[in-house]
Design an enzyme around this catalytic site. Structure first.
Site, short mmCIF file in Angstrom:
data_model
loop_
_atom_site.label_atom_id
_atom_site.label_comp_id
_atom_site.label_asym_id
_atom_site.label_seq_id
_atom_site.Cartn_x
_atom_site.Cartn_y
_atom_site.Cartn_z
N ARG A 338 6.20 35.80 -15.76
CA ARG A 338 5.90 35.15 -14.48
C ARG A 338 5.09 36.02 -13.54
NH1 ARG A 338 11.85 32.31 -13.49
NH2 ARG A 338 11.55 30.66 -15.04
N HIS A 430 10.54 32.56 -5.72
CA HIS A 430 11.49 31.82 -6.55
C HIS A 430 12.84 32.52 -6.65
CE1 HIS A 430 13.02 29.27 -9.66
NE2 HIS A 430 12.96 30.19 -10.60
#
Length: 667
Positions: A338, A430
């Site tokens: 990510r 996130h």
């Protein structure tokens, strides 16, 4: 500087957990009936721990600020859960899951904890199947798998695009069974306001009934925090609006060390910001990167045409598209971790290739996958020489079966049909890898106070691999802390019930009430949300996807000034003795003000780049994170001494005996 005893067992990596379980002290089943445990938070980590403790015989009090444990943010982890079962026969193993997790975290996590996580991962799947979790299955009836970023195998078990929800329902069913038996007392709509220490040991909490406003004392022999992460310090994030770091921060203020607070994760597949009115962002599951290809136009004129609407992206010729992840990282392609995918998207958008009006979006395109699946399905159905329309229809049906609810969600939010036109995505805050420091038993440096799941720092280093959050939450709750808590509670079998009518509880309750009065008596005029929004802007701009020394120093000064303004000018309407959401938010934002400053200070102290912590001064010639293993291969554990500016740094040196420290490469 204090010595941090991680209590990692002796022995080879593969034997540590087994040996530890064999030698750990136990509590007699008859004595467990006399011991109380408090669980704060009832997501996956909390619900599974509460159910497990109660099943073992302990008396459990479980607290959540939602109206039901089913509301926990764990439901938002849509894409899947990792486990090293090697069902696909593609070379997976416990060691490979361990290595991928260590590497994905950029070598900033403990070997022993990560190996244990990989070791118990297979048990999680068996447990959840037994609970009735409807994992996807292949044609032969076996559990199916898909891939996630940062790995070269398929080890992610999933339930369409709602894995977190299904897993939480499984844990909730186990919790509900114990509630019905009277072994778990469930306190919905309660928020932990403080932890209570007696003679240096955690002996309970102060909680507020969010419906009536009543302040309550609750005693226990041990307290387990399972309260999630602190991503909402950025205001705009993929977290639920109620998600907050207050429980962990209250524990930090009472002496628990806060570890690696600057390690925050930016997720690459979020629906882009559409305006200043937004209060949260929506995540599109990383599972979409299995079949979706990420690209931007190669030419600026095509970018401009797409932005102004004179060209549809699906009409751009293949040779004019830059599949930049496949170009830069041929081995992993769209499935890089990510942090790598997020920085690559930012780089393209910073260079002027962003495809929406704000210039902060890239495409996630399923057209190739739809046609590929359509061709395969045509062969299966015996359709000879299928037309493109037939393959499109059959391919869409396959994609709908795998990701349908995610596509529906995207279309409802954006009014674009992702089967026909590429999705627009951009990185957003996130997950948080930082959290309370814990030892191998998941206990903080405060005796009797534990932290599990996202509220601790222990397993993900500087970057979490996709589908590992659900794995850690259930591993901690079902298979780790039920064993390790006995090591501490074995000394409490003669303690008896914890008395809450003591000076320690009285002082803690008074501090909570005084803080509430301070908010309500403020004569300010500015709503809480305005301060939160301004804090989030500072954090995103100067401690977000990229950081530098000048920006971090500026952020610290700005946050300090904003905090002073907050206490001087915040407006909190209503009363304490009633349902008062603004009062709830005020307390949480006040905590974020301090936590945000500590995050910036931690980022400033760490003069390297690793995982989600990207200092612009420290990068390779190719723009990748450049670690400094000689000076920064440690866990930064911060001790609260009054204010974030005065926090004291303790270091837990990371020792790598089973993996080689080297520059990450996903090429």
């Amino acid at each position: 500087m204090a010595t941090l005893n991680s209590r990692i067992p002796e022995g080879s990596l593969g034997e540590k957990w087994t040996n530890h379980k064999n030698s750990i002290r136990l509590v007699n089943p008859a004595n467990k009936r006399n011991i109380d445990i408090i669980i704060v938070g009832t997501g996956l980590a909390g619900s599974s721990a509460a159910a497990s403790f109660a099943e073992m015989g302990y008396n459990v009090k479980a607290f959540c600020f939602q109206d039901s444990p089913r509301r926990a943010h764990s439901i938002a982890a849509q894409g899947g859960i990792n486990a090293a079962k090697n069902y696909q026969n593609d070379g997976d193993s416990t060691y490979r899951l361990f290595y991928d997790t260590i590497k994905g975290g950029d070598y900033r996590s403990r070997e022993a904890n990560v190996y244990r996580l990989a070791e118990v991962s297979a048990n999680i799947i068996d447990q959840c199947v037994a609970q009735g979790v409807p994992f996807a299955r292949d044609y032969g009836g076996l559990l199916d798998n898909r891939s996630f970023g940062g790995v070269l195998v398929s080890r992610t078990f999933y339930a369409k695009g709602q894995t977190g929800q299904q897993l939480l329902l499984g844990a909730y069913s186990a919790l509900s069974r114990q509630i019905s038996k009277g072994k778990v007392q469930m306190y919905n709509r309660h928020e932990m306001m403080d932890v209570v220490l007696v003679d240096g040991q955690c002996r309970g909490i102060i909680a507020r009934n969010l419906v009536t406003g009543e302040i309550e004392r609750h005693g226990a022999h041990a307290v387990v925090l399972a309260s999630g992460g602190y991503g909402n310090v950025f205001y705009l994030s993929t977290n639920a609006m109620g998600s907050n770091g207050s429980a962990a921060w209250k524990a930090h203020r009472k002496g628990a060390y806060f570890a690696n607070p600057c390690f925050t994760q930016i997720h690459p597949t979020c629906i882009p910001v559409s305006g200043d009115y937004q209060s949260k962002l929506t995540l599109m599951s990383e599972s979409l990167r299995n079949d979706g290809r990420i690209w931007v136009p190669k030419k600026k004129e095509h970018v401009e045409a797409i932005r102004n609407g004179s060209m549809r992206p699906e009409n751009l010729a293949e040779e004019d598209r830059d599949y930049y992840l496949e170009r830069r990282y041929p081995s992993f392609g769209n499935l890089v971790p990510r942090d790598v995918a997020s920085r690559a998207a930012k780089e393209r958008c910073d260079e002027g290739f962003g495809v929406n009006k704000t210039g902060e979006a890239v495409f996630l395109d399923f057209s190739s996958a739809i046609m590929r699946y359509g061709k395969t399905e045509a062969n299966v159905q015996g359709v000879k020489n299928p037309s493109e329309a037939q393959m499109q229809k059959m391919g869409e049906d396959v994609v709908r079966a795998k990701y349908g609810n995610l596509f529906e969600m995207y279309e409802k939010i954006t009014d674009d049909n992702p089967y026909q036109t590429p999705m627009k995505i951009y990185p957003a805050v996130h997950y948080t890898m930082g959290g309370l420091w814990v030892d191998y038993n998941l206990m903080t440096n405060v005796p009797g106070l534990y932290a599990t799941g996202e509220s601790n720092f222990s397993d993900h280093g500087a970057n979490r691999l996709g589908a590992s959050a659900l794995m850690q939450g259930l591993a901690d709750g079902y298979f780790v802390i039920p064993y390790t808590v006995g090591e501490y509670l074995a000394d409490d079998i003669r303690t008896g019930p914890i008395n809450t009518n003591t000076p320690e509880f009285e002082v803690a309750e008074k501090e909570v009430k005084d803080r509430i009065k301070g908010f309500l008596n403020s004569n300010g005029k500015t709503p809480v949300d305005e301060f939160h929004r301004r804090l989030g802007r500072i954090m995103w701009d100067k401690c977000g996807m990229a950081r530098n020394e000048q920006g971090l120093k500026s952020a610290i000064s700005e946050i300090q000034a904003l905090r002073e303004e907050f206490y001087r000018d915040v407006k909190v309407p209503g009363r304490a003795e009633e349902f008062n959401p603004e009062l709830e938010k005020a307390g949480r934002v006040a905590d974020f003000m301090e936590l945000g400053e500590l995050m910036c200070r931690d980022a400033l102290e760490r003069n390297e780049s690793c995982g989600g912590h990207f200092r612009e001064e420290y990068q390779t010639e190719e723009g990748e994170a450049l670690r400094d293993d000689e000076n920064y291969a440690y866990v930064a554990a911060w001790e609260y001494t009054g204010m974030p500016a005065e926090a004291k740094l303790h270091k837990e040196e990371l020792v790598f005996e089973n993996v080689e420290l080297k520059q990450r490469s996903y090429k």
